[in-house]
Design a protein around this motif. Structure first.
Motif, PDB file in Angstrom:
ATOM      1  N   UNK A 146      -2.972 -10.102  11.978  1.00 25.83           N
ATOM      2  CA  UNK A 146      -4.020  -9.191  11.526  1.00 25.83           C
ATOM      3  C   UNK A 146      -4.153  -9.146  10.011  1.00 25.83           C
ATOM      4  N   UNK A 147      -3.207  -9.751   9.302  1.00 26.39           N
ATOM      5  CA  UNK A 147      -3.291  -9.810   7.849  1.00 26.39           C
ATOM      6  C   UNK A 147      -2.594  -8.691   7.110  1.00 26.39           C
ATOM      7  N   UNK A 148      -1.659  -8.014   7.764  1.00 29.24           N
ATOM      8  CA  UNK A 148      -0.906  -6.965   7.077  1.00 29.24           C
ATOM      9  C   UNK A 148       0.023  -7.564   6.024  1.00 29.24           C
ATOM     10  N   UNK A 149       0.237  -6.802   4.960  1.00 30.07           N
ATOM     11  CA  UNK A 149       1.227  -7.123   3.938  1.00 30.07           C
ATOM     12  C   UNK A 149       2.299  -6.041   3.949  1.00 30.07           C
ATOM     13  N   UNK A 150       3.549  -6.456   3.795  1.00 25.44           N
ATOM     14  CA  UNK A 150       4.662  -5.506   3.737  1.00 25.44           C
ATOM     15  C   UNK A 150       4.826  -5.053   2.290  1.00 25.44           C
ATOM     16  N   UNK A 207     -10.972  -1.048  -0.615  1.00 26.26           N
ATOM     17  CA  UNK A 207     -12.024  -0.098  -0.254  1.00 26.26           C
ATOM     18  C   UNK A 207     -11.936   0.264   1.233  1.00 26.26           C
ATOM     19  N   UNK A 208     -11.804  -0.755   2.063  1.00 23.38           N
ATOM     20  CA  UNK A 208     -11.650  -0.579   3.508  1.00 23.38           C
ATOM     21  C   UNK A 208     -10.264  -1.095   3.878  1.00 23.38           C
ATOM     22  N   UNK A 209      -9.468  -0.286   4.560  1.00 27.83           N
ATOM     23  CA  UNK A 209      -8.068  -0.664   4.767  1.00 27.83           C
ATOM     24  C   UNK A 209      -7.469   0.047   5.965  1.00 27.83           C
ATOM     25  N   UNK A 210      -6.340  -0.459   6.382  1.00 29.36           N
ATOM     26  CA  UNK A 210      -5.480   0.213   7.344  1.00 29.36           C
ATOM     27  C   UNK A 210      -4.072   0.248   6.760  1.00 29.36           C
ATOM     28  N   UNK A 211      -3.490   1.416   6.713  1.00 33.36           N
ATOM     29  CA  UNK A 211      -2.132   1.605   6.220  1.00 33.36           C
ATOM     30  C   UNK A 211      -1.270   2.135   7.350  1.00 33.36           C
ATOM     31  N   UNK A 212      -0.121   1.524   7.554  1.00 33.45           N
ATOM     32  CA  UNK A 212       0.851   1.994   8.532  1.00 33.45           C
ATOM     33  C   UNK A 212       2.166   2.280   7.817  1.00 33.45           C
ATOM     34  N   UNK A 213       2.859   3.308   8.259  1.00 34.77           N
ATOM     35  CA  UNK A 213       4.111   3.684   7.614  1.00 34.77           C
ATOM     36  C   UNK A 213       4.907   4.586   8.542  1.00 34.77           C
ATOM     37  N   UNK A 214       6.184   4.756   8.219  1.00 32.28           N
ATOM     38  CA  UNK A 214       7.033   5.703   8.925  1.00 32.28           C
ATOM     39  C   UNK A 214       7.547   6.730   7.929  1.00 32.28           C
ATOM     40  N   UNK A 274      -9.476   3.609   6.908  1.00 33.72           N
ATOM     41  CA  UNK A 274     -10.674   3.966   6.167  1.00 33.72           C
ATOM     42  C   UNK A 274     -11.624   2.771   6.151  1.00 33.72           C
ATOM     43  N   UNK A 275     -12.835   2.997   6.590  1.00 35.08           N
ATOM     44  CA  UNK A 275     -13.850   1.953   6.569  1.00 35.08           C
ATOM     45  C   UNK A 275     -15.212   2.602   6.324  1.00 35.08           C
ATOM     46  N   UNK A 276     -15.842   2.218   5.222  1.00 36.23           N
ATOM     47  CA  UNK A 276     -17.105   2.850   4.876  1.00 36.23           C
ATOM     48  C   UNK A 276     -16.915   4.332   4.647  1.00 36.23           C
ATOM     49  N   UNK A 277     -17.632   5.140   5.396  1.00 38.42           N
ATOM     50  CA  UNK A 277     -17.552   6.595   5.259  1.00 38.42           C
ATOM     51  C   UNK A 277     -16.684   7.233   6.348  1.00 38.42           C
ATOM     52  N   UNK A 278     -15.989   6.394   7.103  1.00 41.37           N
ATOM     53  CA  UNK A 278     -15.122   6.885   8.187  1.00 41.37           C
ATOM     54  C   UNK A 278     -13.676   6.962   7.705  1.00 41.37           C
ATOM     55  N   UNK A 312       8.888   1.041   6.391  1.00 38.67           N
ATOM     56  CA  UNK A 312       7.904   0.258   7.164  1.00 38.67           C
ATOM     57  C   UNK A 312       6.484   0.475   6.657  1.00 38.67           C
ATOM     58  N   UNK A 313       6.309   0.366   5.350  1.00 35.37           N
ATOM     59  CA  UNK A 313       4.997   0.578   4.735  1.00 35.37           C
ATOM     60  C   UNK A 313       4.268  -0.759   4.699  1.00 35.37           C
ATOM     61  N   UNK A 314       3.158  -0.842   5.411  1.00 25.93           N
ATOM     62  CA  UNK A 314       2.404  -2.095   5.426  1.00 25.93           C
ATOM     63  C   UNK A 314       0.917  -1.796   5.460  1.00 25.93           C
ATOM     64  N   UNK A 315       0.158  -2.696   4.848  1.00 30.55           N
ATOM     65  CA  UNK A 315      -1.266  -2.443   4.666  1.00 30.55           C
ATOM     66  C   UNK A 315      -2.047  -3.741   4.829  1.00 30.55           C
ATOM     67  N   UNK A 316      -3.274  -3.599   5.312  1.00 30.59           N
ATOM     68  CA  UNK A 316      -4.183  -4.740   5.383  1.00 30.59           C
ATOM     69  C   UNK A 316      -5.573  -4.294   4.954  1.00 30.59           C
ATOM     70  N   UNK A 317      -6.330  -5.242   4.410  1.00 33.92           N
ATOM     71  CA  UNK A 317      -7.717  -4.980   4.056  1.00 33.92           C
ATOM     72  C   UNK A 317      -8.594  -5.223   5.270  1.00 33.92           C
ATOM     73  N   UNK A 318      -9.529  -4.308   5.519  1.00 33.08           N
ATOM     74  CA  UNK A 318     -10.487  -4.471   6.600  1.00 33.08           C
ATOM     75  C   UNK A 318     -11.744  -5.155   6.062  1.00 33.08           C
ATOM     76  N   UNK A 319     -12.466  -5.789   6.944  1.00 32.75           N
ATOM     77  CA  UNK A 319     -13.644  -6.544   6.501  1.00 32.75           C
ATOM     78  C   UNK A 319     -14.901  -5.699   6.371  1.00 32.75           C
ATOM     79  N   UNK A 320     -14.785  -4.405   6.654  1.00 39.12           N
ATOM     80  CA  UNK A 320     -15.940  -3.526   6.564  1.00 39.12           C
ATOM     81  C   UNK A 320     -16.742  -3.432   7.843  1.00 39.12           C
TER      82      UNK A 320
END
Length: 231
Positions: free
Chosen positions: A36-40, A81-88, A153-157, A211-219
């Protein structure tokens, strides 16, 4: 032949168990997350890429606050700008902290709901969009136990998740949210501002992250639009 079959079955079980443990180990990307393209952002050993005043350290594979000095900031690059962050995260009894991800104090609240005064106010409880949007329900675990957090977070969501349950899901252009968004603006938020550095709050209390990891979303990701619990 029976022994051979047993040995193969036992080997398969061992390998399957090892693979499962690898997927669930902290501070590692699962195979799905890699695809999915997450980075640690934290590998469990040191705070390379993070800026602080000496009041955060790594112990037992987790980041912990050790004293006064301010927030812990990920300096490698801004939050997309658009992303998903996962963490514990976990807290000590009565602790308060937060995860900041956009300019103007967009904050995912970290809290012991039962023992901290903020737990008495819905829009300042754990996993709230702090001071603005209350979570749909309390999905926290007891202090000392690890919780899983997720911000999408994606756009205004904006979505906040806690322990696998979606608890905040808003489109901030919704007229029904005008009063709540005004509260966000009072905290300095400009709705279209982007480019903040990820920040873990030092609120003076013991708190741990891993376990902090994040990926950029394509919008244009298809987001989970299932109703919130109780709605």
């Amino acid at each position: 032949m029976l022994l051979a079959r047993f040995s193969l079955a036992a080997l398969f079980t061992v390998l399957s168990t090892a693979a499962l443990l690898a997927e669930e180990s902290p501070n590692q990307l699962s195979s799905a997350e890699q695809k999915q393209g997450f980075e640690l952002l934290f590998d469990g050993t040191d705070l390379t890429g993070w800026q602080h005043a000496g009041n955060w350290q790594v112990a037992d594979g987790a980041i912990e606050r050790t004293g006064k000095g301010g927030d812990l900031v990920y300096e490698v690059k801004p939050v997309p700008d658009d992303f998903e962050l996962r963490f514990e995260w976990k807290v000590a009894p009565g602790s308060n902290s937060g995860v900041y991800y956009r300019p103007g104090q967009y904050e995912y609240q970290i809290l012991d709901n039962d023992r901290h005064p903020n737990g008495k106010v819905p829009d300042t409880t754990a996993a709230s969009l702090y001071y603005c949007i209350a979570p749909s329900h309390d999905a926290t675990k007891e202090p000392g136990a690890w919780n899983t957090g997720r911000i999408v977070c994606q756009g205004t969501v904006i979505q906040h998740w806690l322990n696998g349950e979606k608890v905040v899901d808003i489109d901030y252009t919704d007229p029904k949210l005008t009063a709540a968004i005004e509260k966000l603006k009072k905290r300095g938020a400009t709705l279209d501002s982007r480019g903040a550095k990820l920040k873990l709050q030092d609120h003076g209390d013991p708190v741990w992250y891993r376990s902090i990891r994040m990926r950029e979303l394509n919008g244009h990701e298809e987001l989970d639009k299932s109703p919130l619990k109780g709605s």
